[in-house]
Enzyme design. Structure first.
Site, short mmCIF file in Angstrom:
data_model
loop_
_atom_site.label_atom_id
_atom_site.label_comp_id
_atom_site.label_asym_id
_atom_site.label_seq_id
_atom_site.Cartn_x
_atom_site.Cartn_y
_atom_site.Cartn_z
N SER A 128 0.71 -1.17 0.06
CA SER A 128 0.15 0.11 -0.12
C SER A 128 1.03 1.23 0.14
O SER A 128 2.21 1.02 0.40
CB SER A 128 -0.88 -0.02 1.21
OG SER A 128 -1.47 1.48 1.52
N TYR A 141 -1.72 -0.52 10.32
CA TYR A 141 -1.68 -1.01 8.81
C TYR A 141 -0.37 -0.53 8.37
O TYR A 141 0.14 -1.19 7.51
CB TYR A 141 -2.76 -0.07 8.27
CG TYR A 141 -3.19 -0.48 7.01
CD1 TYR A 141 -3.64 -1.73 6.50
CD2 TYR A 141 -2.76 0.58 5.60
CE1 TYR A 141 -4.22 -1.96 5.18
CE2 TYR A 141 -3.29 0.08 4.72
CZ TYR A 141 -3.89 -1.23 4.21
OH TYR A 141 -4.17 -1.40 2.89
#
Length: 267
Positions: A128, A141
């Protein structure tokens, strides 16, 4: 024609990748955690829980028995998570580490012996933009996605003598059902993340198309959209500006959080 395995292939970016690989004429095995799921016409489906070493071993056996090996492994399965460090639970940390980071580790470990024997292969790990830039309120995350970037870079060097290519994909927010996987105690974070995902102008199909171009070029770092690229370049080349932007985000979050707490006179 390549032999391709995609994890998380039942929805979102995984499904878009499966569809586009099939359209290009490749042999594709779509995998996901569901016992049964419909794969696009031209693809096959197999259940694969990325948390299970046994499922990974069974996937290796399937590829060797049905295809004689594998050309392209896309470790794409993952969940959304996040929250303030003092709000998000350790159970949620354990969950996202097990799926988003260790799921990729298990996939790489399972298929690396195959690729070494073949002296060929390509591993593509979905990370990501959060693996490159690290906004506040996203500790878990950011951490797992940065881990996927680090793992990918390590393997790009480690497997180079075997002619195995490694890539890592780092998109920013795009429209998908990823927000449905968010759990945990920081509900304010859920709301903000869902809005960013659902209001993004980018589709999974657009991201998948850019990813496939990057794979074809054997790029290590595939940044498939302009916002992610700008954020990464800002951090690298204009660090004071990047830090100010991140701290503004944190300050807005502080104001919102404190605004939800009743003052002493209201109690």
């Amino acid at each position: 024609m390549s032999r391709v395995l995609v994890t998380g292939g039942a929805s979102g970016l995984g499904l878009a990748l499966v569809q586009q690989f099939v359209a290009e004429g490749h042999e594709v095995l779509s995998t996901d955690v569901a016992a049964e799921a419909s794969a696009p016409a031209g693809a096959q489906y197999r259940r694969l829980d990325v948390r299970s070493a046994e499922d990974w071993a069974a996937a290796v056996t399937w590829c060797e028995q049905n295809w004689g090996g594998l050309d392209l492994l896309l470790n794409n399965a993952g969940i959304a998570t996040g929250g303030r460090i003092d709000v998000e639970s350790l159970d949620e940390w354990d969950r996202v580490v097990d799926i988003n980071l260790m799921g990729v580790v298990r996939g790489c470990r399972a298929f690396t012996p195959v690729f070494k024997r073949q002296r060929s292969g390509h591993i593509v790990n979905t990370a990501s933009a959060a693996g490159l830039v690290h906004p506040p309120m996203m500790s878990s995350y950011n951490t797992v996605k940065a881990g996927v970037v680090a793992l990918s870079e390590t393997l790009s060097h480690e497997l180079h003598p075997y002619d195995v290519t490694v890539s890592v994909v780092c998109p920013s927010f795009f429209r998908t059902n990823l927000a449905d996987s968010i759990q945990g105690e920081d509900t304010a974070m859920w709301t903000a993340a869902r809005q960013l995902i659902e209001k993004s102008p980018r589709t999974a199909e657009e991201i998948a198309a850019a990813v496939i171009i990057g794979i074809g070029m054997k790029q290590f770092l595939i940044i498939p959209d302009r916002p992610a690229l700008l954020a990464w370049r800002t951090k690298r080349f204009a660090r004071p500006l990047y830090d100010r932007q991140m701290r503004r985000i944190a300050e807005r979050a502080r104001v919102r959080a404190e605004g939800q707490v009743p003052s002493a006179g209201d109690e």
